[in-house]
Scaffold this motif. Structure first.
Motif, short mmCIF file in Angstrom:
data_model
loop_
_atom_site.label_atom_id
_atom_site.label_comp_id
_atom_site.label_asym_id
_atom_site.label_seq_id
_atom_site.Cartn_x
_atom_site.Cartn_y
_atom_site.Cartn_z
N UNK A 75 0.83 -1.21 0.00
CA UNK A 75 0.00 0.00 0.00
C UNK A 75 0.86 1.26 0.00
N UNK A 76 2.00 1.22 -0.68
CA UNK A 76 2.94 2.34 -0.65
C UNK A 76 2.33 3.64 -1.16
N UNK A 77 1.43 3.57 -2.12
CA UNK A 77 0.83 4.78 -2.70
C UNK A 77 -0.01 5.54 -1.68
N UNK A 78 -0.43 4.89 -0.63
CA UNK A 78 -1.19 5.59 0.41
C UNK A 78 -0.25 6.36 1.35
N UNK A 79 1.06 6.09 1.24
CA UNK A 79 2.03 6.76 2.11
C UNK A 79 2.94 7.74 1.36
N UNK A 80 3.15 7.51 0.06
CA UNK A 80 4.05 8.36 -0.73
C UNK A 80 3.43 8.68 -2.08
N UNK A 81 3.64 9.90 -2.54
CA UNK A 81 3.18 10.25 -3.88
C UNK A 81 4.25 9.87 -4.90
N UNK A 82 3.96 10.08 -6.18
CA UNK A 82 4.87 9.66 -7.24
C UNK A 82 6.23 10.35 -7.12
N UNK A 83 6.25 11.62 -6.82
CA UNK A 83 7.52 12.35 -6.68
C UNK A 83 8.33 11.80 -5.52
N UNK A 84 7.67 11.50 -4.41
CA UNK A 84 8.36 10.94 -3.25
C UNK A 84 8.93 9.56 -3.55
N UNK A 85 8.17 8.74 -4.27
CA UNK A 85 8.65 7.42 -4.66
C UNK A 85 9.87 7.53 -5.56
N UNK A 86 9.79 8.41 -6.54
CA UNK A 86 10.90 8.59 -7.48
C UNK A 86 12.15 9.06 -6.75
N UNK A 87 12.01 10.05 -5.89
CA UNK A 87 13.16 10.56 -5.13
C UNK A 87 13.78 9.48 -4.27
N UNK A 88 12.93 8.68 -3.62
CA UNK A 88 13.45 7.64 -2.74
C UNK A 88 14.19 6.56 -3.53
N UNK A 119 3.95 1.31 -8.68
CA UNK A 119 3.83 1.47 -7.22
C UNK A 119 2.75 2.50 -6.89
N UNK A 120 2.59 3.50 -7.74
CA UNK A 120 1.59 4.55 -7.49
C UNK A 120 0.17 4.05 -7.52
N UNK A 121 -0.04 2.88 -8.08
CA UNK A 121 -1.39 2.29 -8.11
C UNK A 121 -1.64 1.34 -6.95
N UNK A 122 -0.67 1.17 -6.07
CA UNK A 122 -0.83 0.25 -4.94
C UNK A 122 -1.33 1.02 -3.72
#
Length: 123
Positions: A75-88, A119-122
């Motif tokens: 459920x990562x998309x409920x904790x991070x947005x696309x920009x946050x995922x990409x940066x991480x 990941x953004x769809x999870x």
């Protein structure tokens, strides 16, 4: 006091094992030679899910499938947005200096976007 030393030693051993598992390369894997049929066919782009399975699932789990070294990303998309995922993904130590996750800054932009979209769809 000995118990504390044992726990610290165990935690350090776990961290080293996790780092080795996430950073091992494919140098020891046999190289498959493409058949004549696939050698002449145009390369197909991998989906975000396929890229995740190839590059991330040895450490991360989604819906009870994958590794256990890194956090579950179900459920990562409920904790991070696309920009946050990409940066991480590009520079995990910048956001969490103690992480064992290696940097994927050299990942092609299309592959990174496909993984982030997946990941953004999870949720």
């Amino acid at each position: 006091m000995r118990c504390n030393h044992a726990l610290i030693l165990l935690a350090a051993l776990f961290a080293l094992t996790a780092t080795a598992a996430c950073t091992k390369n494919d140098a020891n894997r046999p190289v498959e030679k493409p058949s004549e049929q696939t050698a002449s066919a145009p390369a197909q782009k991998l989906t975000g899910e396929q890229l995740f399975k190839a590059k991330c699932a040895q450490c991360h789990k989604i819906k009870d499938q994958g590794g256990v070294v890194g956090p579950d990303l179900t459920a990562i998309a409920s904790r991070k947005d696309a920009a946050g995922l990409q940066d991480f993904i590009k520079d995990p130590k910048k956001q969490n200096p103690s992480t064992a996750m290696p940097s994927f800054a050299d990942l092609p932009a299309d592959d990174l976007k496909a993984i982030v979209d997946y990941l953004g769809n999870l949720k």
